[in-house]
Design a protein around this motif. Sequence first.
Motif, short mmCIF file in Angstrom:
data_model
loop_
_atom_site.label_atom_id
_atom_site.label_comp_id
_atom_site.label_asym_id
_atom_site.label_seq_id
_atom_site.Cartn_x
_atom_site.Cartn_y
_atom_site.Cartn_z
N TRP A 152 0.88 -1.07 0.12
CA TRP A 152 0.00 0.06 -0.09
C TRP A 152 0.69 1.23 0.22
CZ3 TRP A 152 -5.40 -0.46 0.64
CH2 TRP A 152 -5.89 -1.56 0.86
N ILE A 153 0.72 2.36 -0.51
CA ILE A 153 1.02 3.63 -0.45
C ILE A 153 -0.06 4.39 0.25
CG2 ILE A 153 1.83 5.96 -1.57
CD1 ILE A 153 2.56 3.87 -3.99
N TYR A 154 -0.18 4.56 1.50
CA TYR A 154 -1.08 5.08 2.37
C TYR A 154 -2.39 4.25 2.31
CZ TYR A 154 2.62 8.74 2.39
OH TYR A 154 3.65 9.27 2.59
N TYR B 244 -4.06 0.85 -2.74
CA TYR B 244 -3.52 -0.57 -2.85
C TYR B 244 -2.40 -0.43 -4.22
CZ TYR B 244 -4.11 -5.85 -3.04
OH TYR B 244 -3.86 -7.07 -2.86
N THR B 245 -1.54 -1.11 -4.22
CA THR B 245 -0.09 -0.84 -4.96
C THR B 245 0.51 -2.25 -5.54
OG1 THR B 245 -0.10 1.45 -4.20
CG2 THR B 245 1.65 0.84 -5.62
N GLY C 119 -3.70 -4.50 -7.75
CA GLY C 119 -2.84 -5.29 -7.11
C GLY C 119 -3.02 -6.72 -7.17
N HIS C 120 -2.22 -7.47 -6.57
CA HIS C 120 -2.11 -8.97 -6.37
C HIS C 120 -2.05 -9.60 -8.07
CE1 HIS C 120 -2.72 -12.37 -3.58
NE2 HIS C 120 -2.58 -13.22 -4.83
N ILE D 146 4.39 -0.37 -10.80
CA ILE D 146 4.09 -0.67 -12.15
C ILE D 146 3.00 -0.64 -12.79
CG2 ILE D 146 6.55 -2.20 -11.90
CD1 ILE D 146 4.74 -4.56 -12.09
N THR D 147 1.93 -0.33 -12.08
CA THR D 147 0.75 -0.21 -12.45
C THR D 147 0.02 1.25 -12.09
OG1 THR D 147 -0.43 -1.32 -10.87
CG2 THR D 147 0.30 -2.94 -12.65
N PRO D 148 -1.04 1.53 -12.70
CA PRO D 148 -1.89 2.72 -12.15
C PRO D 148 -2.23 2.29 -10.67
CG PRO D 148 -2.70 2.24 -14.34
CD PRO D 148 -1.74 0.92 -13.92
#
Length: 338
Positions: A256-258, A261-262, A290-291, A284-286
């Motif tokens: 996570w970035i704050y 979900y990243t 994730g996952h 690497i994605t918008p």
Amino acid sequence: MTFPRRTLLTTLLAGALAGAGHLPALAQRPGPPASRQGIPLDSIRLSDPFILADARTHTYYMTGTGGLLWQSKDLKKWDGPTSVAQPDPTSWMGPRPQIWAAEIHLYKGKYYYFATFTNSALQVANPPGQPLERRASHVLVSDQPAGPYRPFGDATYLPADKLTLDGTFWVDKNGKPYLVYCHEWLQNQNGTVESIALRPDLRGTQGPAQVLFRASDSPWSRENPRTGPARPNKVTDGPWVFRTGTGRLGMLWTSWIYDVYTQGVAYSASGTLAGPWRQEPRPITPPNYGHGMLFRTFEGKDLLVLHSHQDVQGNYHRVPRLFEVDVSGDKLVVGKPY
């Protein structure tokens, strides 16, 4: 599949969402929703999607959290879901375990079901706080990609007092199989990605586990505590190991970035699971994806499947998404939506 800054109960409720909008897969969960045909991919609610492109049947099989399975011939319209996991009700998993982040791997003529099982009736000691529900990565087997998948090996693959999740499969250049998984951040307070050797027949693990990296190693994953400055996030989630066209060993993983979900990626400096693993500086994605995992279509196109993440009035809404990728060079490059 793990979530920051939430109580354990909220985490479990959010994490178990799967299928066509049905209720969380708790101990007394209802049966799977009725199977349908021709479902568009973006109409399926599913966390932690995994797609097996099975050459034997020329069919795509999609699974993930919830223990259900969808089938497709073209990646656009899907039939399902069906329930395919049949763990032993007398085992530590209990009669109706939660099932997270399932994967299906073809290995030496059989299909193996790598998944996280949680038994809410059992507790594991947790030195930092309250006891936690027992959760662990485990492996089932079937002769067919559509299952049913049943136990075949050791009663446990990892220590009973260690909360593990999101187990995936990797075979190194020497043909040695491994289980790669996360050690739950709720227990160790700084989630890890670890590996342990599997026996040649996959019936159990052997030797000690090795920590590959920690959540705090990432330059991009951050959390904002209620007091004090921002700090590294504690969550490791969804490892997936791959090789690039140049032979470089990479690993997808999520944090996570704050509150975002990243999806990130790391690369092994040695070209082996032992690492050391170097984190890429940026996702690497918008945001709010994730996952992820990689697979190749029957037409030879490399794709990334992962889930989009949206918080709708406190409930996580997650849908499988496909992106084109290029892995022909030294790094994974994510392209446009597929």
